[in-house]
Design a protein around this motif. Structure first.
Motif, PDB file in Angstrom:
ATOM      1  N   HIS A   1     -40.862  42.331  93.569  1.00 50.39           N
ATOM      2  CA  HIS A   1     -42.318  42.328  93.512  1.00 50.39           C
ATOM      3  C   HIS A   1     -42.808  40.976  94.027  1.00 50.39           C
ATOM      4  CE1 HIS A   1     -46.190  42.526  90.849  1.00 50.39           C
ATOM      5  NE2 HIS A   1     -46.430  42.691  92.127  1.00 50.39           N
ATOM      6  N   VAL A   2     -43.584  40.987  95.097  1.00 56.49           N
ATOM      7  CA  VAL A   2     -44.115  39.752  95.683  1.00 56.49           C
ATOM      8  C   VAL A   2     -45.586  39.643  95.336  1.00 56.49           C
ATOM      9  CG1 VAL A   2     -44.615  38.531  97.830  1.00 56.49           C
ATOM     10  CG2 VAL A   2     -42.447  39.725  97.562  1.00 56.49           C
ATOM     11  N   ARG A   3     -45.985  38.482  94.820  1.00 56.92           N
ATOM     12  CA  ARG A   3     -47.399  38.261  94.477  1.00 56.92           C
ATOM     13  C   ARG A   3     -47.704  36.777  94.498  1.00 56.92           C
ATOM     14  NH1 ARG A   3     -47.836  36.127  89.440  1.00 56.92           N
ATOM     15  NH2 ARG A   3     -46.264  36.630  87.838  1.00 56.92           N
ATOM     16  N   PRO A   4     -48.993  36.394  94.519  1.00 53.51           N
ATOM     17  CA  PRO A   4     -49.344  34.973  94.428  1.00 53.51           C
ATOM     18  C   PRO A   4     -48.994  34.411  93.050  1.00 53.51           C
ATOM     19  CG  PRO A   4     -51.169  36.279  95.304  1.00 53.51           C
ATOM     20  CD  PRO A   4     -50.171  37.240  94.773  1.00 53.51           C
TER      21      PRO A   4
ATOM     22  N   GLY B   1     -52.653  61.981  85.918  1.00 53.10           N
ATOM     23  CA  GLY B   1     -51.301  62.067  86.451  1.00 53.10           C
ATOM     24  C   GLY B   1     -51.054  61.071  87.557  1.00 53.10           C
ATOM     25  N   ARG B   2     -52.059  60.821  88.404  1.00 49.27           N
ATOM     26  CA  ARG B   2     -51.903  59.840  89.480  1.00 49.27           C
ATOM     27  C   ARG B   2     -51.711  58.448  88.924  1.00 49.27           C
ATOM     28  NH1 ARG B   2     -55.451  63.299  92.339  1.00 49.27           N
ATOM     29  NH2 ARG B   2     -57.305  62.235  91.529  1.00 49.27           N
ATOM     30  N   ALA B   3     -52.462  58.130  87.877  1.00 48.44           N
ATOM     31  CA  ALA B   3     -52.309  56.815  87.255  1.00 48.44           C
ATOM     32  C   ALA B   3     -50.902  56.665  86.670  1.00 48.44           C
ATOM     33  CB  ALA B   3     -53.367  56.625  86.170  1.00 48.44           C
ATOM     34  N   ARG B   4     -50.396  57.734  86.049  1.00 49.19           N
ATOM     35  CA  ARG B   4     -49.036  57.696  85.501  1.00 49.19           C
ATOM     36  C   ARG B   4     -48.011  57.526  86.622  1.00 49.19           C
ATOM     37  NH1 ARG B   4     -48.943  62.515  83.213  1.00 49.19           N
ATOM     38  NH2 ARG B   4     -49.768  61.821  81.217  1.00 49.19           N
ATOM     39  N   GLN B   5     -48.248  58.185  87.733  1.00 57.40           N
ATOM     40  CA  GLN B   5     -47.330  58.088  88.874  1.00 57.40           C
ATOM     41  C   GLN B   5     -47.313  56.669  89.447  1.00 57.40           C
ATOM     42  OE1 GLN B   5     -47.121  61.463  91.634  1.00 57.40           O
ATOM     43  NE2 GLN B   5     -47.655  60.063  93.297  1.00 57.40           N
ATOM     44  N   GLU B   6     -48.483  56.058  89.576  1.00 61.24           N
ATOM     45  CA  GLU B   6     -48.552  54.692  90.092  1.00 61.24           C
ATOM     46  C   GLU B   6     -47.858  53.707  89.158  1.00 61.24           C
ATOM     47  OE1 GLU B   6     -52.683  54.040  90.695  1.00 61.24           O
ATOM     48  OE2 GLU B   6     -52.823  55.415  92.423  1.00 61.24           O
ATOM     49  N   GLU B   7     -47.993  53.914  87.859  1.00 61.87           N
ATOM     50  CA  GLU B   7     -47.331  53.030  86.904  1.00 61.87           C
ATOM     51  C   GLU B   7     -45.811  53.215  86.974  1.00 61.87           C
ATOM     52  OE1 GLU B   7     -46.925  50.119  83.940  1.00 61.87           O
ATOM     53  OE2 GLU B   7     -48.527  50.655  85.344  1.00 61.87           O
ATOM     54  N   LEU B   8     -45.374  54.449  87.173  1.00 63.71           N
ATOM     55  CA  LEU B   8     -43.945  54.724  87.333  1.00 63.71           C
ATOM     56  C   LEU B   8     -43.367  53.907  88.488  1.00 63.71           C
ATOM     57  CD1 LEU B   8     -41.256  56.381  87.308  1.00 63.71           C
ATOM     58  CD2 LEU B   8     -42.487  58.158  88.583  1.00 63.71           C
TER      59      LEU B   8
ATOM     60  N   ARG C   1     -40.255  49.489  90.924  1.00 63.40           N
ATOM     61  CA  ARG C   1     -40.137  48.471  91.967  1.00 63.40           C
ATOM     62  C   ARG C   1     -39.991  47.088  91.371  1.00 63.40           C
ATOM     63  NH1 ARG C   1     -44.630  50.327  96.495  1.00 63.40           N
ATOM     64  NH2 ARG C   1     -43.382  51.962  97.481  1.00 63.40           N
ATOM     65  N   GLY C   2     -40.664  46.874  90.254  1.00 66.53           N
ATOM     66  CA  GLY C   2     -40.563  45.564  89.622  1.00 66.53           C
ATOM     67  C   GLY C   2     -39.150  45.229  89.182  1.00 66.53           C
ATOM     68  N   TYR C   3     -38.341  46.245  88.949  1.00 65.68           N
ATOM     69  CA  TYR C   3     -36.953  46.035  88.533  1.00 65.68           C
ATOM     70  C   TYR C   3     -35.952  46.374  89.646  1.00 65.68           C
ATOM     71  CZ  TYR C   3     -38.265  45.214  83.684  1.00 65.68           C
ATOM     72  OH  TYR C   3     -38.782  44.676  82.514  1.00 65.68           O
ATOM     73  N   GLY C   4     -36.445  46.545  90.860  1.00 69.26           N
ATOM     74  CA  GLY C   4     -35.545  46.772  91.992  1.00 69.26           C
ATOM     75  C   GLY C   4     -34.998  48.166  92.102  1.00 69.26           C
ATOM     76  N   MET C   5     -35.669  49.180  91.536  1.00 70.99           N
ATOM     77  CA  MET C   5     -35.187  50.562  91.604  1.00 70.99           C
ATOM     78  C   MET C   5     -36.020  51.362  92.599  1.00 70.99           C
ATOM     79  SD  MET C   5     -34.449  51.521  87.579  1.00 70.99           S
ATOM     80  CE  MET C   5     -36.132  51.193  87.043  1.00 70.99           C
ATOM     81  N   ARG C   6     -35.359  52.213  93.398  1.00 71.54           N
ATOM     82  CA  ARG C   6     -36.056  53.190  94.230  1.00 71.54           C
ATOM     83  C   ARG C   6     -36.234  54.477  93.433  1.00 71.54           C
ATOM     84  NH1 ARG C   6     -36.525  52.402  99.663  1.00 71.54           N
ATOM     85  NH2 ARG C   6     -38.435  53.589  99.269  1.00 71.54           N
TER      86      ARG C   6
END
Length: 875
Positions: free
Chosen positions: A9-12, A285-292, A297-302
């Motif tokens: 995860h890349v961020r400022p 459901g879309r919000a749940r999908q985005e959080e998933l 990604r934050g933990y390096g999983m596809r």
């Protein structure tokens, strides 16, 4: 995406990252600290932490990469004098060095710096820090080194060079391919939600994994039972003794996020989420999908899915069937991607019924993370895959898709079924282009687009087992006069060149087929063999004769063999001991000869595309892109003085319509001006000033396209006066009329256009200006920039193209001049994304050249980078 297939995860950086920064620094080795600060620095002071975590995001910018809750790298720049220069430095935790973290961070920092007017990075590096110097040199930047005071000073030009772009794309390719390889080649699999209840999704996946004889351990996870399907079960993922590479989630959507966190803590590398109840169900459901996806990604999983069928790999070293399909095709050379989960089971059954094998299979479902583009990157490098099949319901990044497809199709055919609807669960763009444009852009990239699933498998079984045809000549050999004639007619209708069919008679056997097929193959590029005996007889001998003749010729042979579909056992080239899957050289069979010919026609067109050179965008003289950008900026700001001659409509900062003549002049394209006349006498004066024959027409291009509204060939004042009076009476006194030089005749009217699609980018369109062509929507499309080969294809792709080449009584036009115009327009479309639409209408093509008689453009401010431009989006 990192070089080993993981994600970060890349961020400022933020002020509240102080504790994370201290923790990160405590894990650095003494050597890493020494190379960064040129001396020992065992800890950061409070003042250091405040300085590093508080930046103004302009003169000082810092980005961090995190995996899970830990910072693993940081990169920063500080602006110096002169103001377009900045000092740059980075630090990567020792455990994550060599994974490409610094390269990804540098891509994003470079983009941020360029947006803020910085043109040059300065980096002071110790001579022993070979890793950092290598990074800068390999990044494709223009790097100059200067040794001073024991330090190597590197100067990096941030301008976008071709080399830098190539390096970025190569790194992207490796990272995405490896991330999919990790998913498809797991050494262990956990099935979360595997229960004892028959018919359960989790139990079905578990049983399919076991039935396929997966080569690694399989771990059922269930909170209440001790065993599932005779395999020890675990209460949670954390309780599993060994490592888990892949986790398959088959639980209600409400419980998925908690389990993803648990998998992350366990160190799981990839997820397959079969569960529904995400983006396809609405906003919640879309919000749940985005959080998933955010957590993964934050933990390096596809993530594959959610709402998907699963993934499979038929490699004997893996034998993975993590899908809901109990019937999995055997080993083959076809990679198969399907967005539809519900359709996936039926598709796999069809493949198996045909006797056609696959290498790997992925059903992406809602395509929240892993997409068809990821699979393309993987299959390009996969030695086990020769043909790529895609069932697409949406295209997440169309511009990237066409870029990848254009490269990959040079070595491996890509066959696509693209549905015309977009399911609600997909993160997919709504394309502004019509479906016919999508077909044109697929063709430009060498993609074979078919209409339905039957054609998808028909074409696949041909490409996977037979060589590509070298031309369109087709021979037909059979024992049925009616069927051979049908095949000949189908060839002619498909644009192929059939030779007279050879009918051997109903009683023909193996010897007759062998002799006839050899004779025919000596004179054609491909052959269709039809064997439909009235009484079953020596089918095996005939099949062997067909296989032998095909092998000797090295040319593609297709068959209608006793009405069978797919890869009949008699027509297969066997593999090794115990391997019954059809090998290269096997002959595909089709129920009817028309279906065989249809598949062959696709293969011929693909082979012709592949036989043409990839093409280069020609170098064009007298192009001034800088001036064109100045004109666009002036027009969008509402500065009429800065954009001389560009009368336009619209408020500053909004969509604005302009006369495109000044813009086109920057690309060496002259637009003949049309001079508005207030009355007949002014029209006469304009005509005398222009000289030669003139036309009188409405000043509004829309009115000028109406039948009977243009008066041509006017050579004297009386004719001009009469034409002006006639049109004023026809259109009304308030309709502005214009006088224009008359283009050389005879000529063919054409229309050249630009559409700036939000997702594809610049698209060049071409069609004829005849009323019939306009009504039928006879247009061709190509992505900008346009190569010489693309321009030639544009001109020849429209159905009315024969009119440009002297057919049907028309005079042949200067096609080369028309193609050069398309190349120049393509350069404009690619360089100026603010040009939302442009119409050059009409463009008259004559024997000596082309004349542009009118051009309007609609400008729109660009608020964001187009997809597939700039650094990869990681979060």
């Amino acid at each position: 995406m990192l070089s080993d297939g993981g994600t970060a995860h890349v961020r400022p950086i933020r002020p509240d990252d102080a504790a994370m920064l201290r923790s990160f620094y405590s894990r650095l080795s003494a050597e890493s600290i020494y190379f960064r600060y040129f001396g020992p620095r065992p800890r950061l002071t409070d003042k250091d932490v405040v300085w590093f975590t508080n930046v103004d995001y302009d003169n000082r910018v810092a980005l961090i990469a995190t995996i899970g809750t830990e910072m693993v790298a940081v990169v920063r720049y500080d602006r110096i004098s002169p103001r377009d220069h900045a000092e740059v430095a980075f630090l990567v935790e020792d455990a994550h060095q060599g994974r490409g973290v610094a390269s990804v961070l540098m891509e994003h920092l470079r983009a941020a710096a360029r947006e803020r007017g910085i043109k040059t990075f300065i980096a002071d590096v110790l001579p022993g820090n070979h890793r950092m110097m290598g990074l800068f040199r390999q990044a494709g930047y223009t790097a100059q080194s200067q040794f001073e005071d024991g330090v190597v000073r590197m100067t990096l030009d941030l301008s976008s060079t071709e080399t830098a772009q190539e390096v970025r794309l190569a790194r992207e390719h490796r990272a995405e391919a490896r991330s999919i390889a990790r998913l498809l080649n797991p050494e262990s699999v956990a099935v979360i939600g595997a229960s004892r209840e028959p018919g359960g999704i989790g139990q079905a996946v578990l049983r399919n994994l076991l039935a396929a004889d997966f080569t690694g351990p399989v771990y059922p996870v269930h909170r209440q039972v001790r065993a599932v399907a005779g395999v020890r079960a675990y209460r949670n993922v954390s309780a599993i003794d060994g490592e888990v590479d892949l986790a398959v989630l088959a639980v209600p959507a409400e419980g998925v996020l908690e389990l993803v966190e648990e998998c992350a803590q366990k160190g799981v590398k990839g997820l397959v989420v079969l569960s529904s109840g995400f983006g396809e169900t609405g906003p919640e459901g879309r919000a749940r999908q985005e959080e998933l996806v955010h957590i993964a990604r934050g933990y390096g999983m596809r993530v594959v899915g959610p709402n998907c069928l699963g993934i499979a790999n038929t490699d004997p070293a893996v034998r993975l069937n993590a899908t809901l399909a109990a019937t999995l095709p055997g080993r083959g050379r076809v990679g198969f991607f399907s967005q539809s989960g519900a359709l996936g089971t039926a598709l796999l059954q069809r493949v198996a019924q045909r006797g056609m094998g696959i290498s790997t299979f992925v059903s992406a479902g809602n395509r929240a993370d892993v997409s068809g583009n990821d699979l393309l990157q993987y299959w390009e490098e996969d030695p086990s895959t020769d043909v790529i099949l895609l069932y697409l319901e949406s295209i997440g990044n169309p511009r990237k898709f066409t870029r990848l497809a254009r490269r990959i199709s040079r070595s491996k055919p890509i066959v696509v079924v693209k549905s015309r609807g977009v399911p609600g669960g997909h993160r997919a763009p709504v394309l502004a282009l019509p479906d016919t444009a999508l077909s044109s852009l697929f063709a430009q990239a060498g993609v074979i687009r078919v209409d339905d699933l039957v054609q998808l498998f028909d074409v696949a079984q041909l490409l996977a087992h037979q060589p590509l045809p070298e031309g369109p000549r087709v021979g037909v050999v059979g024992n049925s006069d009616a069927l051979t004639l049908l095949a000949e007619e189908a060839c002619a209708g498909a644009g192929l060149e059939p030779r007279p069919p050879v009918n051997l008679g109903a009683q023909a056997g193996a010897a007759e087929f062998a002799e006839a097929l050899r004779r025919v193959l000596a004179e054609v590029d491909a052959a269709v063999a039809i064997y439909m005996p009235p009484i079953p007889g020596e089918s095996r001998e005939v099949a062997e004769a067909l296989l032998e003749a095909a092998r000797e010729s090295g040319k593609p042979v297709l068959a209608t063999f006793q009405g069978q579909m797919g890869m009949p056992p008699d027509l297969r080239v066997p593999g090794g001991p115990g391997d019954e899957s059809p090998q290269r050289g096997s002959i595909p069979s089709f129920p009817a000869p028309e279906e065989a010919v249809r598949a062959l026609a696709h293969a011929v067109r693909y082979a012709q595309w592949r036989g043409r050179p990839p093409g280069m965008v020609p170098h064009v003289e007298d192009v001034d892109t800088a001036e064109a950008r100045r004109i666009v900026a002036a027009a969008l700001s509402g500065d009429e003085a800065a954009g001389e001659g560009m009368a336009g409509e619209g408020m500053a900062g909004e969509e604005r319509e302009i006369d495109a003549s000044p813009l086109l002049a920057c690309y060496g394209i002259e637009v003949w001006p049309a001079h508005v006349a207030a009355d007949a006498e002014e029209a006469v004066a304009i005509a005398e000033r222009l000289g030669g024959p003139v036309v009188v027409k409405p000043a509004d291009p829309e009115d000028a396209r109406r039948a009977g509204t243009v008066r041509i060939g006017l050579t004297d004042p009386a004719g001009v006066r009469q034409a002006y009076a006639d049109l004023a009476a026809l259109l009304g006194r308030d309709t502005p009329l214009a006088v224009q030089r008359m283009a050389p005749q005879p000529s063919v009217p054409t229309v050249v256009g630009v559409t700036q699609d939000r997702y594809f980018g610049g698209v060049v369109t071409f069609g004829l200006g005849e009323v019939t062509a306009r009504l039928l929507g006879d247009q061709a499309y190509r992505l900008a920039p346009v190569t010489a080969e693309d321009a030639a294809g544009l001109v020849r792709s429209v159905r009315a193209a024969p009119l440009l080449f002297g057919e049907y009584g028309y005079q042949a036009v200067a096609v080369e001049a028309l193609e050069e115009l398309l190349v120049r327009v393509g350069l404009l479309a690619d360089a100026l994304p603010e040009v939302a639409r442009m119409d050059l209408d009409p463009v008259l093509a004559g024997a000596s050249g082309v004349t542009v008689l009118g051009a309007r453009a609609v400008l729109r401010p660009v608020t964001a980078l187009r997809p597939d431009v700039g650094p990869r989006r990681l979060s």
